[in-house]
Design a protein around this motif. Structure first.
Motif: not given
Length: 365
Positions: A286-299, A301-311
Motif C-alpha cells: 500500500p505504500g506505493l499508492l501513498l507515494g503516488l497520492i503525495v506526488m499528485l498533491l505536489g503536482a 499544488s506546485s509544491r516541489v517538496t511534496f512531489t520530491g517526498a512522494g518520489i
C-alpha cells in the motif's frame, strides 16, 4: 546603459506601488533596516551551539532535582513555559534553537516525572502524556519545525498505544486516515490560507505526510522472516490498499483534469483504468499508492517538496518491500522489471495517447 539595468529609483517606485514602502520613507533607511540573512553554514553552527548549550544547561539543572519529589515535572514545565515565551518574542537563530531544544527536553522530563510518580504503567502514561502535550504545544509553540515534530510525536504515540493495547488490527486504518485528512486540507487550502490560523496549515500537512509515511513503512515489517509470526505488526495490508486506492481514485477525479490538462471522458476513463491496474498491482504494497497520492498533491499544488517526498517515499518503500519479501532473487528481479515496464507503459499512454488526443482536439476546435 543596457536594457537589463535596474536603477534604485525603479526599485523604490515598485516598492511604493506594492505598498511596501510609503512615500515619506527614505529608500536608504529601508534598505539598511532590511534583515540580512546569515549563510547556511553560520546558521548551522549557531543551531548546533544552541542545542549543545541548552542540553548542557538542562542536564545541570535536572541533576539538582534528582532528590526532590516532583522535581522532574517542575523543571520540565518551567522549561516548556520559558521556551514558549522566548520563541514568541524572538526570531534569532540562537534563541529559536534554544527554545526548540528546551521544549523537547521539558516534555521528556514532565512525561518521565508523571510516570515516576505513578509507579506503574509507566510506558502507557508517558505515551498518553506525549499525545496530549504534543497536541497542545502544536498550537502554543509558534515554530514551524516544532509543530511538525509535535504532529509526528502525537501520531507516533497513538500508533504505539494501539500496539500497547493490542489493537494492532486498527493499524492498517491509521495511514489511510492520515492521508484522508491530508487530502481534505489540500482541497480546502485556499480557504484555510485566508483564515486566522493559516500558519498552522503547512506544518500540519507536512506532519501528516511524514506520519503517513512512517505508518505505511510498518507494512513492510511483516515480510521479514527474522521476526516471530505470532505478532503481526501490520495485519491485512490489503485493507490499506483498498482505502488508499479509493483515495487515489477520488483525488484523480479532482485533479487529473488540471494536471493532465484534459476533460475528455475517454481520456479520463483511461486514466482511471491505469489507476485501477496500479491499485491491483499494489495489493500487498500500500505504500506505493501513498507515494503516488503525495506526488499528485505536489503536482496539483506546485509544491516541489511534496512531489520530491512522494518520489522518495515511493523508492524507499519499494526498496524495503522487496528487501523483506521472502522470495527468490530471480522472482524479485522479474517483479522489479515488470514494475518498471508498467510505469513506463503508463507514462507512454498518458503522454502519447491521452495528451496527444487532447492537443488534437484543441487544434481541431
Amino acid at each position: 546603459m543596457s536594457g537589463s539595468t535596474v536603477t534604485l529609483n525603479h526599485i523604490v517606485n515598485n516598492l511604493r506601488a506594492e505598498n511596501l514602502l510609503s512615500i515619506e520613507d527614505d529608500a536608504l533607511d529601508y534598505l539598511e533596516n532590511r534583515p540580512n540573512p546569515q549563510p547556511w553554514y553560520i546558521r548551522t553552527m549557531v543551531g548546533f551551539g544552541a542545542w549543545l548549550a541548552s542540553l548542557l544547561l538542562i542536564g545541570f539543572i535536572t541533576s539538582i532535582t534528582l532528590m526532590v519529589d516532583g522535581g522532574y515535572i517542575f523543571i520540565g514545565a518551567a522549561l516548556i513555559v520559558c521556551a514558549i515565551l522566548v520563541r514568541q518574542r524572538s526570531d534569532r537563530d540562537f534563541l529559536v534553537q534554544c527554545a526548540l531544544a528546551s521544549s523537547l527536553a521539558g516534555q521528556a522530563l514532565v512525561a518521565y516525572g508523571f510516570a515516576d510518580i505513578a509507579g506503574h504503567g509507566k510506558f502507557e502514561i508517558i505515551l498518553g502524556f506525549a499525545l496530549v502535550i504534543s497536541s497542545a504545544l502544536f498550537f502554543l509553540f509558534p515554530d514551524r519545525i516544532h509543530r511538525v515534530i509535535m504532529v509526528l510525536l502525537a501520531t507516533g504515540s497513538l500508533t504505539t498505544l494501539l500496539y500497547h493495547w493490542e489493537a494492532n488490527a486498527l493499524i492498517p486504518l491509521l495511514g489511510p486516515a492520515l492521508t484522508g485528512i491530508l487530502i481534505l486540507l489540500h482541497n480546502r487550502m485556499p480557504t484555510l490560507v485566508a483564515g486566522r490560523h493559516s500558519e498552522l496549515l503547512h506544518p500540519l500537512m507536512s506532519g501528516l505526510m511524514l506520519s503517513a509515511f512512517g505508518t505505511l513503512l510498518l507494512s513492510t515489517v511483516y515480510l521479514l522472516p527474522e521476526l516471530e509470526a505470532d505478532f503481526l505488526f501490520y495485519p491485512r495490508p490489503w485493507i490499506s490498499t483498498i482505502l488508499l486506492g479509493m483515495l487515489l481514485i477520488y483525488l484523480g477525479r479532482l485533479i487529473w483534469p488540471v494536471v493532465a490538462g484534459t476533460e475528455d471522458t475517454k481520456s479520463l476513463l483511461l486514466l482511471h483504468g491505469i489507476m485501477i491496474v496500479i491499485i491491483t498491482c499494489a495489493w500487498y504494497a500500500p505504500g506505493l499508492l501513498l507515494g503516488l497520492i503525495v506526488m499528485l498533491l505536489g503536482a496539483h499544488s506546485s509544491r516541489v517538496t511534496f512531489t520530491g517526498a512522494g518520489i522518495g517515499f515511493f523508492v524507499l518503500f519499494l526498496t524495503a518491500f522487496f528487501y523483506g519479501i521472502e522470495v527468490s532473487l530471480l522472482t524479485k528481479s522479474i517483479t522489479l522489471v515488470a514494475t518498471g515496464i508498467t510505469l513506463l507503459l503508463s507514462r507512454w499512454i498518458i503522454l502519447k495517447v491521452i495528451l496527444t488526443d487532447e492537443r488534437q482536439g484543441a487544434g481541431y476546435a
